[in-house]
Write a protein that holds these residues in place. Structure first.
Motif, PDB file in Angstrom:
ATOM      1  N   ASN B   2       3.903  -4.117  -9.712  1.00 34.73           N
ATOM      2  CA  ASN B   2       2.869  -4.836  -8.972  1.00 34.73           C
ATOM      3  C   ASN B   2       1.519  -4.645  -9.657  1.00 34.73           C
ATOM      4  O   ASN B   2       1.162  -3.552 -10.074  1.00 34.73           O
ATOM      5  N   ASP B   4      -1.500  -4.994  -8.366  1.00 32.42           N
ATOM      6  CA  ASP B   4      -2.472  -4.303  -7.507  1.00 32.42           C
ATOM      7  C   ASP B   4      -1.904  -2.931  -7.121  1.00 32.42           C
ATOM      8  O   ASP B   4      -0.913  -2.855  -6.393  1.00 32.42           O
ATOM      9  N   PRO B   5      -2.530  -1.879  -7.617  1.00 27.46           N
ATOM     10  CA  PRO B   5      -1.969  -0.553  -7.322  1.00 27.46           C
ATOM     11  C   PRO B   5      -1.925  -0.237  -5.839  1.00 27.46           C
ATOM     12  O   PRO B   5      -0.987   0.402  -5.355  1.00 27.46           O
ATOM     13  N   LEU B   6      -2.922  -0.718  -5.107  1.00 25.84           N
ATOM     14  CA  LEU B   6      -2.928  -0.446  -3.667  1.00 25.84           C
ATOM     15  C   LEU B   6      -1.791  -1.184  -2.960  1.00 25.84           C
ATOM     16  O   LEU B   6      -1.154  -0.663  -2.046  1.00 25.84           O
ATOM     17  N   HIS B   8       0.919  -1.968  -4.400  1.00 31.38           N
ATOM     18  CA  HIS B   8       2.136  -1.248  -4.797  1.00 31.38           C
ATOM     19  C   HIS B   8       2.373  -0.055  -3.875  1.00 31.38           C
ATOM     20  O   HIS B   8       3.508   0.183  -3.414  1.00 31.38           O
ATOM     21  N   ILE B   9       1.290   0.672  -3.598  1.00 30.37           N
ATOM     22  CA  ILE B   9       1.412   1.838  -2.704  1.00 30.37           C
ATOM     23  C   ILE B   9       1.906   1.397  -1.326  1.00 30.37           C
ATOM     24  O   ILE B   9       2.825   1.983  -0.757  1.00 30.37           O
ATOM     25  N   ALA B  10       1.294   0.323  -0.823  1.00 31.96           N
ATOM     26  CA  ALA B  10       1.666  -0.159   0.518  1.00 31.96           C
ATOM     27  C   ALA B  10       3.126  -0.601   0.552  1.00 31.96           C
ATOM     28  O   ALA B  10       3.869  -0.278   1.487  1.00 31.96           O
ATOM     29  N   THR B  12       5.553   0.311  -1.437  1.00 28.32           N
ATOM     30  CA  THR B  12       6.437   1.472  -1.605  1.00 28.32           C
ATOM     31  C   THR B  12       6.614   2.202  -0.281  1.00 28.32           C
ATOM     32  O   THR B  12       7.724   2.591   0.093  1.00 28.32           O
TER      33      THR B  12
END
Lengths: 176, 422
Positions: B2, B4-6, B8-10, B12
């Motif tokens: 993804n 957008d790292p944020l 991606h975090i969401a 995950t």
């Protein structure tokens, strides 16, 4: 077994349907509870409390949303209540500065446990609003109602959470 | 991956799954459900018992002994009661021997007792379940009624020492007035009515109760220390009653409680100990009719007004059973609470009064019951300590030596410190 059959079975107090509901969703819902609570023990306590509520209130489910969505909402409510009972989360919604700990890993290699660890380092207010908004898809209005805070506070907490996470990603050079 | 790292975090986190440990199982969930059902039954049973005890306590009844006394007095000198049967002729005859136009007299406790009596003949021999139970309580505590002694004419008399404590400076002013008083004796007081709350007091409250779980060590515990003071003022004499009292009642209460939350909501339940000091200072005024025998054999009606001072002091020790809830209004944290506190008196002296009667108190242990409802802002001092400012409404009551409930409403302000133990 479809959602409808599951719901009807649970309303009849059918043990097989109730067990199936547990097996089907408990892992997902436990992960959800863990994002709001401090440790797995507390999360499991919240999960079981949520399941008691789910079984007791199954007849109130009107199929206006997916069964999983309804169950996730109950888990979020129970977890928030546990959080509220444990401490005053409003005081956690502060302007205080903090720094995230350093995680020695590449962004694209981030394991879910590391992400969990990262999110857990956020102050309770940041973490709660971020989880509700970014993960669960709650609106700021819903968050303000759930946490009994202003919508503006919810927005600012989310912005701060984003900023902290973004800084951490930038610091590691993972946004390239 | 993804971009957008944020995001991606969401994502995950959203798809993350964790298997429950052995302690969190389906069987455990079912066991909790059963426990919850039992818990509900336990709470309902407790609430029903509490209501029953409260109902018995607050139910009005008359004292059999006292009413018998009043009846005897009314009939003992019936031959001289000519113009009004409602008069207590024994007192009138006694007073008629004094000066005709203006006299100064010291009233004795015996002469005032009829005014304290419930003279309703319908109630004189009636005794409710509550009265019977409290008579049993009195016997159990040993001293109840021990100082009530019969006089020669069979009249029950209260301990004169306690009467002397506060009845001085009494004056009688006689004023000629031909009209008669239609009602000689006081109506039964309306004390002892059950605690009532307005709908607005509880509409927004959260009464949801979780299961009763005996594993209290796992619960968050709080200690609460509080002090509260209140007053109740009667500023005017009641002109419609022969006997009326004005004065001020003060109370101060010091309380320590342990509170815990039985479920995940923020509502707390607790038990503790509190000490209450309750004092009153007042002045009574009494209008009486006197008949003076004239030389021609007729009676002259004289209206007299008697005044005096009363005061009392009551200390109580009680065990408050408390409920505390929390709400948030705008940016303010509010705490509301109710409690019921059965207990007993440790000091009773003087003459207790309300708006239309007074009673010399016997110095003995007496049962008491207090109630309190409060709501006020809660201010967090630090993570463990909160301070609550509590405007409150309180009801203080006790069962006097005649098994009659005496009580008063108070408005007051208190301060509580709530400290989280773990």
């Amino acid at each position: 077994m479809t959602d409808k059959e599951l719901v009807e079975g649970c309303i009849r107090e059918d043990r097989i349907a109730q067990k199936y509901l547990w097996d089907q969703y408990s892992s997902k819902l436990l992960a959800l509870c863990m994002r709001y609570t401090q440790n797995q023990e507390e999360a499991e306590d919240a999960l079981m409390e949520a399941y008691v509520k789910i079984y007791d209130n199954m007849k109130k489910f009107r199929f206006q949303s997916a069964l999983e969505t309804w169950m996730r909402r109950i888990c979020v409510n129970v977890s928030i209540n546990k959080l509220r009972a444990r401490k005053n989360i409003f005081n956690e919604l502060s302007e205080s500065e903090f720094e995230l700990g350093y995680l020695d890993s590449q962004y694209n290699q981030l394991q879910v446990n590391q992400i969990m660890e990262l999110v857990h380092q956020l102050p309770t207010g940041y973490k709660t609003v971020f989880n509700l908004f970014a993960v669960e898809g709650y609106s700021h209005k819903e968050i303000s109602k759930l946490l009994e805070i202003d919508e503006g506070t919810s927005r600012s907490q989310l912005a701060k959470a984003r900023k902290v996470l973004q800084e951490w990603v930038t610091k590691l050079g993972l946004d390239k | 991956m993804n971009n957008d790292p944020l995001e991606h975090i969401a994502q995950t986190l959203k798809t993350h799954e964790v298997s429950p440990s052995e302690s969190a199982s389906f069987d455990e969930v079912m066991r909790r459900r059963e426990k919850r059902k039992k818990g509900i039954i336990w709470w309902f049973t407790s609430a029903a018992l509490l209501l029953m005890v409260g109902g018995i306590y607050f139910s009005p009844w008359s004292s059999e002994e006292f009413n018998t006394t009043a009846d005897q007095k009314n009939t003992s000198n019936s031959g001289t009661s000519v113009q009004s049967e409602a008069y207590n002729s024994s007192i009138l005859d006694k007073k008629s021997t004094d000066a005709e136009e203006e006299i100064i007299t010291n009233s004795t406790p015996e002469s005032q007792e009829p005014y304290l009596a419930d003279n309703d003949p319908k109630k004189s021999n009636k005794k409710t379940l509550g009265a019977k139970l409290f008579n049993i309580f009195n016997k159990l505590r040993g001293k109840g009624g021990a100082d009530i002694t019969p006089t020669n004419n069979g009249i029950t008399r209260q301990d004169s020492e306690s009467s002397k404590f506060s009845r001085g400076l009494m004056t009688t002013v006689l004023v000629e007035e031909p009209a008669l008083y239609g009602k000689r004796y006081l109506e039964p007081t309306k004390l002892g009515e059950p605690l009532e709350m307005r709908p607005s007091d509880y509409l927004d409250w959260d009464f949801s109760m979780g299961p009763f779980e005996p594993h209290l060590r796992k619960k968050p515990w709080y200690v609460e220390l509080s002090a509260i003071t209140g007053s109740n003022n009667q500023v005017q004499f009641n002109e419609e009653e022969p006997l009326s009292v004005l004065g001020t009642n003060y109370m101060a209460q010091y309380q320590a409680s342990f509170l815990t939350s039985f479920n995940s909501s923020s509502a707390m339940w607790g038990i503790g100990l509190h000490y209450t000091q309750w004092v009153g200072n007042g002045e009574w005024r009494e209008h009486t009719k006197e008949r003076i025998l004239q030389p021609d054999g007729t009676y002259k009606i004289i209206n007299s007004t008697t005044t005096g001072r009363v005061n009392y002091s009551i200390d109580k020790v009680s065990i408050p059973l408390s409920y505390r809830g929390f709400a948030r209004v705008s940016k303010f944290n509010l705490r509301y609470g109710v409690q019921l506190a059965p207990g007993f008196t440790s000091v009773t002296e003087g003459t207790y009064f309300d708006a239309t009667s007074y009673t010399a108190l016997q110095n003995s242990r007496m049962w008491s019951m207090d109630g309190k409802a409060s709501v006020g802002p809660m201010i967090q001092v630090n993570k463990g300590l909160n301070v609550v400012i509590e405007p409150s409404v309180m009801y203080q009551s006790f069962v006097d030596q005649n098994s009659k409930i005496q009580g008063n409403w108070f408005g007051g302000l208190g301060v509580s410190m709530l400290y989280r133990l773990r």
